[in-house]
Write a protein that holds these residues in place. Structure first.
Motif, PDB file in Angstrom:
ATOM      1  N   ASP A 115       0.824  -1.215   0.000  1.00  0.00           N
ATOM      2  CA  ASP A 115       0.000   0.000   0.000  1.00  0.00           C
ATOM      3  C   ASP A 115       0.860   1.268   0.000  1.00  0.00           C
ATOM      4  O   ASP A 115       0.354   2.349   0.254  1.00  0.00           O
ATOM      5  CB  ASP A 115      -0.961   0.000   1.190  1.00  0.00           C
ATOM      6  N   HIS A 116       2.163   1.127  -0.271  1.00  0.00           N
ATOM      7  CA  HIS A 116       3.155   2.207  -0.315  1.00  0.00           C
ATOM      8  C   HIS A 116       3.521   2.735   1.068  1.00  0.00           C
ATOM      9  O   HIS A 116       4.234   3.733   1.177  1.00  0.00           O
ATOM     10  CB  HIS A 116       2.708   3.360  -1.229  1.00  0.00           C
ATOM     11  N   SER A 117       3.064   2.100   2.123  1.00  0.00           N
ATOM     12  CA  SER A 117       3.368   2.536   3.484  1.00  0.00           C
ATOM     13  C   SER A 117       4.851   2.370   3.797  1.00  0.00           C
ATOM     14  O   SER A 117       5.498   1.410   3.380  1.00  0.00           O
ATOM     15  CB  SER A 117       2.539   1.701   4.474  1.00  0.00           C
ATOM     16  N   LEU A 118       5.375   3.327   4.571  1.00  0.00           N
ATOM     17  CA  LEU A 118       6.776   3.300   5.009  1.00  0.00           C
ATOM     18  C   LEU A 118       6.875   3.166   6.526  1.00  0.00           C
ATOM     19  O   LEU A 118       7.895   3.527   7.115  1.00  0.00           O
ATOM     20  CB  LEU A 118       7.491   4.585   4.565  1.00  0.00           C
ATOM     21  N   ASP A 119       5.829   2.635   7.164  1.00  0.00           N
ATOM     22  CA  ASP A 119       5.829   2.532   8.620  1.00  0.00           C
ATOM     23  C   ASP A 119       7.039   1.775   9.156  1.00  0.00           C
ATOM     24  O   ASP A 119       7.583   2.109  10.198  1.00  0.00           O
ATOM     25  CB  ASP A 119       4.531   1.883   9.113  1.00  0.00           C
ATOM     26  N   SER A 130       3.702   7.899  -9.201  1.00  0.00           N
ATOM     27  CA  SER A 130       2.517   8.402  -8.509  1.00  0.00           C
ATOM     28  C   SER A 130       2.343   7.778  -7.129  1.00  0.00           C
ATOM     29  O   SER A 130       1.862   8.442  -6.207  1.00  0.00           O
ATOM     30  CB  SER A 130       1.269   8.181  -9.360  1.00  0.00           C
ATOM     31  N   GLY A 131       2.748   6.521  -6.949  1.00  0.00           N
ATOM     32  CA  GLY A 131       2.649   5.897  -5.628  1.00  0.00           C
ATOM     33  C   GLY A 131       3.537   6.594  -4.615  1.00  0.00           C
ATOM     34  O   GLY A 131       3.116   6.885  -3.489  1.00  0.00           O
ATOM     35  N   SER A 132       4.770   6.880  -5.011  1.00  0.00           N
ATOM     36  CA  SER A 132       5.684   7.610  -4.122  1.00  0.00           C
ATOM     37  C   SER A 132       5.147   9.004  -3.843  1.00  0.00           C
ATOM     38  O   SER A 132       5.204   9.497  -2.712  1.00  0.00           O
ATOM     39  CB  SER A 132       7.078   7.707  -4.750  1.00  0.00           C
ATOM     40  N   PHE A 133       4.621   9.658  -4.872  1.00  0.00           N
ATOM     41  CA  PHE A 133       4.071  10.997  -4.706  1.00  0.00           C
ATOM     42  C   PHE A 133       2.935  10.994  -3.687  1.00  0.00           C
ATOM     43  O   PHE A 133       2.900  11.832  -2.775  1.00  0.00           O
ATOM     44  CB  PHE A 133       3.591  11.520  -6.061  1.00  0.00           C
ATOM     45  N   ARG A 134       2.017  10.051  -3.813  1.00  0.00           N
ATOM     46  CA  ARG A 134       0.892   9.985  -2.864  1.00  0.00           C
ATOM     47  C   ARG A 134       1.385   9.724  -1.449  1.00  0.00           C
ATOM     48  O   ARG A 134       0.845  10.276  -0.485  1.00  0.00           O
ATOM     49  CB  ARG A 134      -0.094   8.905  -3.305  1.00  0.00           C
ATOM     50  N   THR A 135       2.414   8.894  -1.312  1.00  0.00           N
ATOM     51  CA  THR A 135       2.977   8.617   0.014  1.00  0.00           C
ATOM     52  C   THR A 135       3.577   9.881   0.606  1.00  0.00           C
ATOM     53  O   THR A 135       3.337  10.216   1.771  1.00  0.00           O
ATOM     54  CB  THR A 135       4.042   7.506  -0.073  1.00  0.00           C
ATOM     55  N   VAL A 136       4.361  10.603  -0.180  1.00  0.00           N
ATOM     56  CA  VAL A 136       5.028  11.809   0.303  1.00  0.00           C
ATOM     57  C   VAL A 136       4.007  12.894   0.659  1.00  0.00           C
ATOM     58  O   VAL A 136       4.233  13.688   1.584  1.00  0.00           O
ATOM     59  CB  VAL A 136       6.052  12.313  -0.741  1.00  0.00           C
ATOM     60  N   LEU A 137       2.883  12.921  -0.031  1.00  0.00           N
ATOM     61  CA  LEU A 137       1.843  13.905   0.290  1.00  0.00           C
ATOM     62  C   LEU A 137       1.330  13.742   1.717  1.00  0.00           C
ATOM     63  O   LEU A 137       0.846  14.704   2.319  1.00  0.00           O
ATOM     64  CB  LEU A 137       0.667  13.796  -0.688  1.00  0.00           C
ATOM     65  N   GLU A 148       6.625  -8.947   2.270  1.00  0.00           N
ATOM     66  CA  GLU A 148       6.087  -8.618   0.959  1.00  0.00           C
ATOM     67  C   GLU A 148       5.968  -7.111   0.832  1.00  0.00           C
ATOM     68  O   GLU A 148       5.946  -6.392   1.826  1.00  0.00           O
ATOM     69  CB  GLU A 148       4.733  -9.278   0.717  1.00  0.00           C
ATOM     70  N   GLY A 149       5.903  -6.648  -0.400  1.00  0.00           N
ATOM     71  CA  GLY A 149       5.789  -5.217  -0.638  1.00  0.00           C
ATOM     72  C   GLY A 149       6.226  -4.875  -2.047  1.00  0.00           C
ATOM     73  O   GLY A 149       6.147  -5.707  -2.953  1.00  0.00           O
ATOM     74  N   ILE A 150       6.700  -3.664  -2.201  1.00  0.00           N
ATOM     75  CA  ILE A 150       7.160  -3.169  -3.498  1.00  0.00           C
ATOM     76  C   ILE A 150       8.666  -3.325  -3.546  1.00  0.00           C
ATOM     77  O   ILE A 150       9.380  -2.793  -2.698  1.00  0.00           O
ATOM     78  CB  ILE A 150       6.762  -1.693  -3.694  1.00  0.00           C
TER      79      ILE A 150
END
Length: 181
Positions: free
Chosen positions: A20-24, A52-59, A143-145
């Protein structure tokens, strides 16, 4: 031609984010007092390219972490999707990696920070990355990206440096031997 450069943290099992692009997993690392060179790296580049995934995360970050221009590669977003405080700092592009780097060269950008799993993979496949600094984070998330995906051929690297930190993080800096260009 503008050159591509990577600075990315990844889990020991090779992921840069959860699905889900989370960096927790990254935010819980105790790195107080450690300088991994992010500010210095940002000063060394002229522009930032991300997906766009990184962008949404950084937002979702408390504050915008970039001082340089950000170009978001996306086939679904357009300029109307950029929050008003960032309109002067962010642009959306649907160009291919090669076309984008040519465009950046025409705009006199010399060095591009390439960020985000899928974007990094596409720039690597296109031979547009010169070097990379990868921080290995001592955690397994299962698992993840992935930072690196399937490749068309081997990409030979030369280790330029390594640094171990008290937190257990390890920075590895590599240059790309043959970018296929």
């Amino acid at each position: 031609m503008t050159t591509g450069h990577i600075m990315m943290a990844m889990t020991l099992d090779g992921f840069v984010a959860r699905k889900d692009h989370s960096l927790d997993w990254l935010m819980k690392q105790k790195t107080d007092g450690e300088d991994h060179g992010f500010a210095e790296f940002q000063r060394s580049v002229d522009v930032i390219v991300m997906g766009s995934g990184s962008f949404r995360t950084v937002l979702d970050f408390e504050q915008w972490p970039y001082e340089k221009r950000v170009i978001v590669l996306s086939k679904t977003l357009d300029q109307r999707d950029i929050p008003s405080p960032l309109v002067e700092k962010v642009e959306i592009s649907s160009l291919t990696p090669q076309a984008l780097m040519s465009s950046l060269s025409a705009r006199n950008f010399k060095r591009a920070y390439v960020d985000g799993g899928a974007v990094i993979q596409s720039f690597l496949k296109a031979g547009l990355i010169c070097d990379m600094k990868i921080t290995i984070v001592p955690i397994l998330i299962g698992e993840g990206i992935r930072i690196f995906g399937d490749l068309l051929h081997d990409i030979d690297l030369t280790l330029e440096g390594s640094k171990q930190f008290q937190s257990g993080l390890v920075d590895l800096t590599y240059s790309i031997q043959d970018r296929g260009t």
